[in-house]
Write a protein that holds these residues in place. Structure first.
Motif, PDB file in Angstrom:
ATOM      1  N   LEU B  16       0.826  -1.208   0.000  1.00  0.00           N
ATOM      2  CA  LEU B  16       0.000   0.000   0.000  1.00  0.00           C
ATOM      3  C   LEU B  16       0.860   1.258   0.000  1.00  0.00           C
ATOM      4  CD1 LEU B  16      -3.055  -0.498   2.346  1.00  0.00           C
ATOM      5  CD2 LEU B  16      -3.050   0.364   0.009  1.00  0.00           C
ATOM      6  N   LEU B  17       1.913   1.232   0.799  1.00  0.00           N
ATOM      7  CA  LEU B  17       2.780   2.412   0.883  1.00  0.00           C
ATOM      8  C   LEU B  17       3.434   2.686  -0.463  1.00  0.00           C
ATOM      9  CD1 LEU B  17       4.425   2.060   4.404  1.00  0.00           C
ATOM     10  CD2 LEU B  17       2.754   3.770   3.642  1.00  0.00           C
ATOM     11  N   VAL B  18       3.896   1.611  -1.121  1.00  0.00           N
ATOM     12  CA  VAL B  18       4.546   1.796  -2.427  1.00  0.00           C
ATOM     13  C   VAL B  18       3.525   2.318  -3.446  1.00  0.00           C
ATOM     14  CG1 VAL B  18       5.660   0.605  -4.338  1.00  0.00           C
ATOM     15  CG2 VAL B  18       6.295   0.065  -1.984  1.00  0.00           C
ATOM     16  N   LEU B  19       2.356   1.654  -3.487  1.00  0.00           N
ATOM     17  CA  LEU B  19       1.325   2.085  -4.436  1.00  0.00           C
ATOM     18  C   LEU B  19       0.926   3.543  -4.184  1.00  0.00           C
ATOM     19  CD1 LEU B  19      -1.053  -1.023  -4.596  1.00  0.00           C
ATOM     20  CD2 LEU B  19       0.417  -0.133  -6.402  1.00  0.00           C
ATOM     21  N   GLY B  20       0.797   3.883  -2.906  1.00  0.00           N
ATOM     22  CA  GLY B  20       0.405   5.252  -2.553  1.00  0.00           C
ATOM     23  C   GLY B  20       1.467   6.255  -2.936  1.00  0.00           C
ATOM     24  N   ALA B  21       2.722   5.908  -2.673  1.00  0.00           N
ATOM     25  CA  ALA B  21       3.811   6.842  -2.993  1.00  0.00           C
ATOM     26  C   ALA B  21       3.895   7.063  -4.496  1.00  0.00           C
ATOM     27  CB  ALA B  21       5.129   6.303  -2.454  1.00  0.00           C
ATOM     28  N   LEU B  22       3.700   5.989  -5.264  1.00  0.00           N
ATOM     29  CA  LEU B  22       3.708   6.138  -6.725  1.00  0.00           C
ATOM     30  C   LEU B  22       2.575   7.042  -7.177  1.00  0.00           C
ATOM     31  CD1 LEU B  22       4.563   2.535  -7.966  1.00  0.00           C
ATOM     32  CD2 LEU B  22       5.972   4.599  -8.130  1.00  0.00           C
TER      33      LEU B  22
END
Lengths: 196, 211, 172
Positions: B16-22
């Protein structure tokens, strides 16, 4: 871009109604599986003993939100064709305040009361009856405060308009907030929960 | 069991953090339906999906087509002098004000007209770019006045189709001039003569509430 | 054969599935989920059967069922029928179909039912004022980042927590 399919005329009104029913089945099934057919489980949210409501709601919000944004990014879905709840600030906030009271007293929200009734919860039946009555009363007294119902109208405002940030940035903040809330919810359940 | 659960949770949070940061770095949410290319537009023009004739518009008005939205693009003074029955006035200069655009819901069949054809055609292109589908009424109000309000009888050697067209116009003229002439019968041949463009499927207007 | 009801899903799994259902609704229909709108429509339908003139004269009711409009001819109505069937299906498969009243240990059944009716009425009124309920505002508006829906959500939870102490006997 070809989504949302309905807005790109991929099927007609009647087909849409069949899809509505199927989506409803999935929606109702999931609500029941989440435990939302029990008023006590829902209400314990407000006593910090069972944070299921918060967890389910925010998980659903971030999944749908992330999905929408990625589909838009991939040029599959046109965000401007997705229905955006119009912002009418004062009635929404006042209505929210009233509903918070109704939620704790009644134990359900309209959608969950239907699911509860479907599996035979008697308090669900009474709640649905009450909700229908409340809506009838609303319609009857509506002419007396019609002006209030449009006060604070801001059209299709979004959080990103308000914060002046790109939707992707807002989404990231929402994800961070949700993860923070999940962490707090787990802590609270450990501390106040009925059973470990 | 316990271990896998913890692992799954960490994985989900990380994902989730990676998807959100992207997302935060991307223009997600701002992308609109692609702009029409010049080729698309010329295709629509040659495919005649961009315009309707004055006769068709008059038949729609008489039939009280429920999803018809006629837009008068002229100035409000001109609009007040005369306008098509049921037309709303959105001067071309005010086309892109929010309250104007609010009226142009995609649930309507939008018909644009101006005095001639130029302004309506310009508005058509601009609306297409915004993803709003509309039709231009051919010939504009000038043709409307000539053909529908004051139809001229065809000459003695006119083809059958011209006579039918005249009969239709005459009937429509009676309707719009308040003459009370029934156009129902005369309407029929005109339809077979000039088939109507296919109307988008009629849709129910959505309620304001999402719940 | 086991007659014990099945366990509920993990909240995160349920939320994930719910999010996918909501996303599918957006992708297919371009709109979100709802519940209270359909309930409103059944109220209008019922009143329309008794006194159609009353529906036409009330600006709020007329919006749903004025003139020849059939208030039940609406996407949400079909969706909510599905919700009831879906709930029933899940309850059936999980062996949770049973007539019973949910309540805390310190309140009578009658008391709980009276409060359910009262709470329902308050909620029904508020949902119309707020232009939607938890599904239509919080869930749908939340995912599309609608400003008013987020304001609604915050105020609703704040108000619930503020009032919870006073009705604690009902639940704990």
């Amino acid at each position: 871009m070809s989504a949302p399919f309905y807005k790109f005329d991929l099927f007609g009104y009647e087909t849409g109604l069949v899809i509505a029913f199927l989506i409803g089945v999935a929606f109702g099934f999931t609500l029941e599986r989440a435990g939302f057919s029990s008023s006590r489980k829902l209400a314990l949210q407000f006593y910090l003993r069972d944070m299921t409501v918060l967890k389910v709601m925010f998980t659903a919000i971030i999944v749908a939100m992330t999905g929408l944004l990625y589909l838009n990014l991939a040029d599959v879905l046109d965000m401007s064709k997705i229905y955006l709840n119009p912002t009418v600030l004062y009635p929404q906030m006042l209505g929210g305040a009233i509903m918070g009271v109704g939620f704790v007293i009644g134990g359900y929200c309209p959608g969950t009361s239907l699911v509860a009734s479907a599996i035979g919860k008697i308090d669900g039946f009474f709640y649905v009856g009450g909700a229908l009555l409340g809506m009838l009363i609303y319609g009857e007294v509506f002419p007396f405060f019609q002006d209030l119902t449009t006060s604070g109208a801001m059209g299709n405002a979004t959080l990103s308009d308000w914060l002046n940030l790109r939707p992707g940035v807002v989404a990231f903040l929402v994800i961070l907030m949700a993860l923070g809330l999940f962490y707090v919810a787990e802590m609270l359940e450990k501390r106040f929960g009925e059973k470990a | 069991m316990q271990l896998t659960q913890i692992f799954d949770r960490r994985l989900a949070v990380g994902l989730l953090l990676v998807l959100g940061a992207l997302l935060a770095l991307s223009p997600a949410g701002l992308r609109q339906a692609e702009q029409l290319s010049a080729q698309d537009i010329s295709h629509m023009v040659t495919g005649k999906s961009d315009h309707v004739t004055a006769e068709e518009v008059s038949a729609w008005i008489i039939d009280k087509q429920p999803d018809l939205l006629i837009v008068d693009l002229r100035s409000s003074e001109e609009y007040q002098q005369y306008h098509l029955p049921g037309a709303v006035n959105i001067p071309l200069t005010r086309l892109f004000e929010p309250e104007s655009l609010d009226q142009l819901s995609d649930l309507y069949t939008i018909v644009l007209y101006s005095n001639g054809g130029t302004h309506a055609a310009q508005a058509w292109v601009l609306l297409q770019q915004m993803g709003i589908k509309s039709y231009v009424m051919l010939g504009g109000l000038n043709y409307w006045v000539d053909a529908i309000l004051n139809p001229q009888p065809p000459g003695d050697l006119a083809a059958d189709s011209e006579i039918l067209q005249y009969q239709f116009r005459k009937g429509a003229s009676g309707f719009f001039n308040g003459g009370g002439v029934s156009v129902e019968q005369e309407n029929q041949p005109a339809q077979s003569d000039a088939p109507r463009p296919k109307l988008p499927p009629r849709r129910k207007k959505k309620g304001e509430e999402g719940c | 054969m086991n007659s014990q009801p099945e366990k509920y899903w993990s909240p995160y799994l349920a939320g994930f599935v719910l999010g996918l259902v909501l996303l599918a609704t957006f992708v297919i229909m371009g709109r979100g989920l709802g519940a209270s709108g359909a309930m409103m429509r059944s109220v209008v339908y019922a009143v329309d059967q008794v006194t159609p003139a009353h529906i036409d004269n009330n600006p709020y009711f007329a919006k749903y069922g004025g003139g020849d409009k059939n208030p039940l001819d609406n996407w949400l109505v079909y969706e909510v029928l599905g919700v009831i069937v879906g709930g029933l299906l899940s309850g059936l498969l999980a062996k949770r179909l049973k007539f019973k009243t949910d309540k805390g240990p310190r309140i009578s059944v009658k008391g709980r039912l009276a409060l359910a009716l009262t709470g329902g009425a308050i909620m029904g009124f508020g949902a119309r004022l707020a232009l939607g309920c938890t599904s239509g505002q919080a869930l749908t508006g939340g995912a599309t980042l609608a400003l008013g829906s987020w304001a609604f959500m915050m105020v609703m939870f704040a108000s619930g927590y503020a009032i919870a102490y006073f009705v604690r006997k009902q639940w704990i």
